[in-house]
Design a protein around this motif. Structure first.
Motif, PDB file in Angstrom:
ATOM      1  N   TYR A  40     -50.648 -53.262  62.074  1.00  0.00           N
ATOM      2  CA  TYR A  40     -51.274 -54.135  61.093  1.00  0.00           C
ATOM      3  C   TYR A  40     -50.651 -55.528  61.149  1.00  0.00           C
ATOM      4  CZ  TYR A  40     -54.516 -55.256  57.609  1.00  0.00           C
ATOM      5  OH  TYR A  40     -55.604 -55.835  56.995  1.00  0.00           O
TER       6      TYR A  40
ATOM      7  N   HIS B 111     -51.630 -61.559  50.849  1.00  0.00           N
ATOM      8  CA  HIS B 111     -52.820 -60.748  51.132  1.00  0.00           C
ATOM      9  C   HIS B 111     -52.469 -59.538  52.021  1.00  0.00           C
ATOM     10  CE1 HIS B 111     -57.024 -59.793  52.063  1.00  0.00           C
ATOM     11  NE2 HIS B 111     -56.556 -59.532  53.269  1.00  0.00           N
ATOM     12  N   ASP B 112     -51.775 -59.799  53.102  1.00  0.00           N
ATOM     13  CA  ASP B 112     -51.545 -58.733  54.092  1.00  0.00           C
ATOM     14  C   ASP B 112     -50.451 -57.752  53.682  1.00  0.00           C
ATOM     15  OD1 ASP B 112     -53.512 -59.575  55.908  1.00  0.00           O
ATOM     16  OD2 ASP B 112     -52.168 -61.044  56.813  1.00  0.00           O
TER      17      ASP B 112
ATOM     18  N   HIS C 190     -52.448 -55.146  51.631  1.00  0.00           N
ATOM     19  CA  HIS C 190     -52.845 -54.067  52.553  1.00  0.00           C
ATOM     20  C   HIS C 190     -51.777 -52.993  52.781  1.00  0.00           C
ATOM     21  CE1 HIS C 190     -56.822 -55.279  54.033  1.00  0.00           C
ATOM     22  NE2 HIS C 190     -56.400 -56.535  53.991  1.00  0.00           N
TER      23      HIS C 190
ATOM     24  N   GLU D 236     -61.619 -53.928  52.281  1.00  0.00           N
ATOM     25  CA  GLU D 236     -61.312 -55.182  51.577  1.00  0.00           C
ATOM     26  C   GLU D 236     -61.869 -55.218  50.147  1.00  0.00           C
ATOM     27  OE1 GLU D 236     -59.223 -57.282  52.593  1.00  0.00           O
ATOM     28  OE2 GLU D 236     -59.341 -57.586  54.747  1.00  0.00           O
TER      29      GLU D 236
END
Ligand SMILES: [Fe+2]
Length: 246
Positions: free
Chosen positions: A97, A119-120, A124, A166
């Motif tokens: 990722y 965000h990541d 995630h 998402e």
């Protein structure tokens, strides 16, 4: 042999985001800590705990990646900016990722021009600490790269990713909760997604794979999952439908 572009991988070393970066990180996570429990599915909160992601410090990605690897076989690496589909999906297929090696501007905490560390990493990676979820993402990556030389077919996987990983919501006994990391990583998107303003459509692979999305504004239409298994089980159907379009 993997098709597609190689990821940028440019900055494997974690960039020091400085006092300003740390202060941005603290501001976002501290604010979100007040509301996220009631907004996002349990999976996310368990992931935050497992990875020890908190508002006090920007985590060392190498340490997080090692925990992820132990739990799910995935690794997280730094990239310099937005990874396009032809480098992003091959990474998913390799259980990697990409995490943006920068942080948004402090002037506007709810906006980032490209997926950043908030965000990541915050959005995630907590989801990816769940083995079942991680396996689902891996399979999606593997399936999508088979169609990289057919833009119209590959696009269907991108849309599926967008409207689920998402930006999906999911039903729970306590009401609708956020399932999508794109929503989960933004205080503003979380509030908006559950405000009753966006149109909610029942999760439907055939609608999603044909539906265009836009990336530069709040999402006015969201898909609502019955539960996470409905999503995980839909992958084979998606693959079969894309094959039929070939
Ligand atoms: Fe994302």
């Amino acid at each position: 042999m993997l098709k597609g572009k190689l990821p940028h991988f440019a900055s494997q070393t974690q960039r020091d985001l400085g006092e300003e970066g740390l202060s941005t990180w603290k501001a976002i996570l501290s604010q979100h800590k007040l509301t996220r429990e009631q907004q996002i599915i349990d999976l996310f909160h368990r992931g935050l705990e497992v990875l020890n992601i908190n508002e006090n410090e920007i985590p060392d990605l190498k340490i997080l990646s090692d925990i992820l690897y132990e739990k799910t076989g995935w690794k997280a690496i730094f990239v310099d900016g937005y990874e396009e589909g032809n480098s992003f999906y091959p990474m998913l297929a390799q259980k990697i990722y990409p995490v943006g090696n920068f942080i948004r501007d402090k002037k506007d905490l709810s906006y980032t021009p490209a997926p950043d560390i908030v965000h990541d990493l915050y959005g995630h990676l907590p989801f990816l600490a769940d083995k079942e979820y991680a396996d689902f993402c891996h399979r999606l990556g593997q399936m999508s790269v088979e169609f990289m030389d057919r833009e119209d077919l590959f696009r269907q996987f991108e849309r599926f990713f967008w409207f689920t990983i998402e930006f999906a919501l999911v039903k729970t006994p306590n009401g609708n909760r956020i399932f999508g990391a794109g929503i989960a990583s933004s205080v503003g998107e979380c509030e908006y997604a559950l405000s009753g303003k966006p149109k909610l459509l029942p999760f439907d692979v055939d609608v999603i794979r044909k539906r265009e999305f836009y990336i530069d504004d709040m999402q006015d239409t969201l898909f609502l999952l019955e539960n996470k298994d409905q999503l995980y089980k839909s992958l084979d159907y998606l693959y079969q439908q894309v094959l039929k379009d070939k």
